[in-house]
Every structure is written in structure tokens, then in C-alpha cells.
Design an enzyme around this catalytic site. Structure first.
Site, PDB file in Angstrom:
ATOM      1  N   LYS A 244    -112.612 -21.660  22.432  1.00 35.26           N
ATOM      2  CA  LYS A 244    -110.680 -21.324  22.216  1.00 35.26           C
ATOM      3  C   LYS A 244    -111.286 -20.523  20.992  1.00 35.26           C
ATOM      4  O   LYS A 244    -109.856 -19.792  20.545  1.00 35.26           O
ATOM      5  CB  LYS A 244    -110.324 -22.387  20.816  1.00 35.26           C
TER       6      LYS A 244
ATOM      7  N   PHE B 256    -107.882 -25.227  14.628  1.00 32.04           N
ATOM      8  CA  PHE B 256    -108.822 -26.029  14.314  1.00 32.04           C
ATOM      9  C   PHE B 256    -109.730 -26.774  16.009  1.00 32.04           C
ATOM     10  O   PHE B 256    -108.149 -26.331  17.078  1.00 32.04           O
ATOM     11  CB  PHE B 256    -108.604 -27.243  13.817  1.00 32.04           C
TER      12      PHE B 256
ATOM     13  N   ASN C  84     -99.055 -37.871  19.503  1.00 31.64           N
ATOM     14  CA  ASN C  84    -100.893 -38.251  19.232  1.00 31.64           C
ATOM     15  C   ASN C  84    -101.072 -39.193  18.338  1.00 31.64           C
ATOM     16  O   ASN C  84    -100.337 -39.116  17.444  1.00 31.64           O
ATOM     17  CB  ASN C  84    -101.383 -37.348  19.575  1.00 31.64           C
TER      18      ASN C  84
END
Ligand code: CTP
Length: 404
Positions: free
Chosen positions: A337, A323, A210
Site C-alpha cells: 500500500k 493506515f 464498518n
């Protein structure tokens, strides 16, 4: 962001060929907003004129212990008293010897003796002088007395010798100055930071990855070391320089990152997972390069372990910061999350914006905490955001009782 801005720094320059590097150091300090006052020895003026330092510091350069005009305005004592930090770069063996022996016979050594500010010394000399036992004793004596050193580096020296003695890079001295000025509120903590992307190999020449550059994680590692933490940086492949004082564990794939994290988590009381871990890897890594054949091809993928979720499920877990990289519904997904991975805090980024998230110098973020608190951070440098994240972590850690 660093803590140099507004600080009054005395830059002591003694004589050696490396004086020109002190000019670059001065530029770095003033660019960061420091108020720099330069003190030069007579020998230093043989290499670079005081005018250069005066022009770049926008302050008069102090040369002479008995300059009556300058003394009326600012004496060596008030210069010493008002300093936040004293840097000597380059520092010759002679000047270091004088400081160690309490000799104060010029403006530089007198001001150092009179200051209560931290003193950071960056030596530069011939390799045989550097390894001379008398020099070593002087250096040890100063270290025992709280003086800070930025070691010289190895290379070919101006005198023709090869070895250790070259003045450290201006950037390294600058970094040491920032660290010297930082409050050491994380000194009792070991912090693991994960950073960068992971690479999931398809065959010997191809991989899935990525756009993560690792900048946010490296900024966090740098800021944590400055504040006195022991920092273990588990990093996927990046082009970044590892900050001084950080222990690097280089990994490639998510599985390697998991192994590196899990084998070291017992050492840490804080884990910050800034890495952009690939969620999937090829089910099978081909041992030979895949040849192109048909018009279409597909690669079957298999889910990677979720390292953060695994940390969150540990019975005795460290303070966990995740994050969340999102392209929409930022706070909603981030909160999910935080809960699902049992985190203490999450830093949510909208990575669809051109000035935030992956592969840029700046970031804006929403910080969400386990207790429901939230904090918006507007657009700022990743170094600046790292400071804010660590401020929050330090504050949360300070509220914890040993049983937590
Ligand atoms: N993370 C992890 N291991 C993974 C995937 C993610 O440790 N296999 C961590 C990241 O380092 C980050 C957090 O989990 O701190 C959230 O990562 P993110 O990519 O935003 O979310 P995912 O959990 O992967 O979920 P999704 O991709 O569906 O948004």
C-alpha cells in the site's frame, strides 16, 4: 499518553463556588502523574477545606505567605522557581485584576509574580463582571504578556444570572494544561486528519459501514493541536467529542470525504488518512425503503474512489501518511500500500486482534517509511501511539528541504 507525567504543577485556587471543580482538576492531574502543589487564597478556603486538596495532592497546601514552618522547607520563591506550569482555577476577577496590576499581597499572587513558568488562568465569575471593560482590559493585558486563558463557559451561574462566567470543565482545563506543556514543534504546519468510518446509504434507513470508532484519528488530531499544528479533521460519523482547537468537517460517505479532502488539501502540508473508508457503495441508492420480499436479495456495489491513492498521485503532494488495516500478512500488505499509493509513511494495524485496531482504546502498530525504515510500536493507548506517529512525522518534516 500526555506530557503531564512527572511535571511539577502549581494549582492556584481562588474563592468562588467553582472551587469544587478544582478538586476534580487536581484528580485529573495527579492521575496523569503530575506532582501538584496547591496554593489557596483565604476566600477559597471558605468553599473547600485545604485538607481535601492536601489529601488528593499528597502535598502540603500553601495558604499563608508568612508561615514560618512552611517557609523553612519551601518558600513561595522556590515553589515558583520549580514549577513547570502554574494553573489558576478558578480565577476570580479580583485575583486576575491583582495579577494584571502587579499586586502580590498573598501566597497565590506572590508566587505567580515570581514564576517564570507558563501561567494558565481559568476565570469564573458573574457574567457582568466578565464583560466589565475593566476586567476585559486586565485579561487583554495578561494575554499580551503571554498568560494563557481557558475561557469560562455559558450557563446558569451560581449568582442566579445566565451567561458566560462558569468555570470551564476540568477536562478542558486539563487539556489546556497538556497543550501548555507541549513543545510546539508542529506550529508551522497544517495537518489534515481523516477519521472514523464512512456510511454508504442503501436506502433512507440502511447503510453499509464498518467498526471504526474514529478514536485513532481523533487522538492524532488532539495530539497535533497540542503541538501547535492547525488541524483539519475530516470525520465520518462517530460518537467522539471534537478536540478543542480542531476544525471539524463532518462527512458521511466516501464520496463526501473525498470532496472534503480534495477541496482542502491545498491548505495542508501533511495528510494523515486514519479513516476506514468503505471500499464500495451501493450502485444505486433507493429513494424509498426497500421492502422485504424474496428469501434472498443482493445489492450491486460500485467501487469508491481511493482518496489516498488520488492524493499520492498529485504532482505537488503533501507529506502523506496512510493506515493499513489488515487481518494477516501485515507488513507485506502494508508495504504494498505504501508503494502503490505513493506514501511517505504507513501505520499498519492487525485489526484481527481484540486489543488493537477497530473500536478499542489501545493499538499496536508497525510503522513503515518510504526510505525503508520501520518501527514496531508495542501495545499502547491510541493517544500514546498518536504521539509516536507525530514524533516520526515531525522528524521527517524537519529533514525536508523547502524543495521537497
Ligand atoms: N483509503 C482511502 N480511500 C479508500 C480506501 C482506503 O483513502 N477508498 C485509505 C485509508 O484511509 C487508509 C489506506 O487507504 O489510510 C488503506 O486503507 P485499507 O482499508 O487498509 O486498504 P485498501 O486500500 O482499502 O485496500 P484493502 O481494503 O484491499 O486492504
Amino acid at each position: 499518553m500526555d506530557n503531564i507525567s512527572g511535571k511539577r504543577i502549581i494549582l492556584g485556587v481562588s474563592g468562588g463556588i467553582a472551587v469544587y471543580k478544582a478538586v476534580e482538576l487536581l484528580r485529573l492531574l495527579t492521575k496523569s502523574g503530575a506532582d501538584v502543589h496547591v496554593v489557596m487564597t483565604g476566600a477559597a478556603q471558605e468553599f473547600v477545606t485545604p485538607l481535601t486538596f492536601q489529601t488528593l495532592s499528597s502535598n502540603p497546601v500553601h495558604l499563608d505567605l508568612f508561615n514560618l514552618i512552611a517557609e523553612r522547607e519551601i518558600s513561595h520563591i522556590s515553589l515558583a522557581d520549580r514549577a513547570d506550569l502554574f494553573i489558576v482555577a478558578p480565577a476570580t476577577a479580583n485575583v486576575i485584576g491583582k495579577i494584571a496590576c502587579g499586586i502580590a499581597d498573598d501566597m497565590l499572587t506572590t508566587t505567580i509574580m515570581a514564576t517564570k513558568a507558563p501561567v494558565l488562568i481559568a476565570p469564573a465569575m458573574n457574567v457582568n463582571m466578565y464583560t466589565n471593560p475593566i476586567y476585559r482590559e486586565n485579561e487583554q493585558k495578561l494575554i499580551r504578556n503571554g498568560y494563557l486563558f481557558v475561557d469560562p463557559v455559558s450557563g446558569s451561574l451560581a449568582c442566579g444570572w445566565e451567561g458566560q462566567g462558569k468555570l470551564a470543565a476540568p477536562e478542558a482545563i486539563f487539556e489546556a494544561a497538556v497543550a501548555a506543556l507541549s513543545i510546539k514543534d508542529l506550529a508551522d504546519h497544517t495537518i489534515m486528519v481523516t477519521a472514523g468510518p464512512t456510511r454508504e446509504e442503501i436506502d433512507p434507513v440502511r447503510y453499509i459501514s464498518n467498526h471504526s470508532s474514529g478514536k485513532m484519528g481523533y487522538a492524532l488530531a488532539r495530539a497535533a493541536v497540542r503541538r501547535g499544528a492547525r488541524v483539519i479533521l475530516v470525520s465520518g460519523p462517530t460518537c467522539l467529542t471534537v478536540p478543542d482547537g480542531v476544525e471539524l468537517v463532518a462527512v458521511e460517505s466516501a464520496c463526501e470525504m473525498r470532496a472534503a479532502v480534495m477541496s482542502r488539501v491545498g491548505l495542508c502540508d501533511v495528510v494523515i488518512k486514519a479513516a476506514a473508508v468503505a471500499d464500495y457503495r451501493p450502485l444505486e441508492r433507493k429513494t424509498a425503503k426497500i421492502k422485504k420480499k424474496s428469501e434472498h436479495m443482493s445489492i450491486e456495489l460500485q467501487k469508491n474512489p481511493d482518496i489516498l491513492a488520488e492524493l499520492g498521485a498529485m504532482q505537488k503532494r503533501p507529506f502523506l501518511v496512510g493506515f493499513a488495516a489488515e487481518t494477516c500478512d501485515l507488513s507485506e500488505y502494508a508495504l504494498k500500500k505504501l508503494k502503490a499509493k505513493n506514501l511517505d509513511m504507513i501505520v499498519a494495524n492487525d485489526v484481527s486482534q481484540v486489543d488493537a485496531g477497530f473500536n478499542v482504546e489501545t493499538n499496536r502498530a508497525l510503522l513503515l517509511f518510504r526510505n525503508g525504515r520501520s518501527e514496531e510500536c508495542s501495545l499502547m493507548t491510541k493517544d500514546g501511539l498518536a504521539v509516536i506517529i507525530l514524533d516520526s512525522i515531525a522528524a521527517e518534516l524537519a529533514c525536508r528541504t523547502p524543495a521537497d
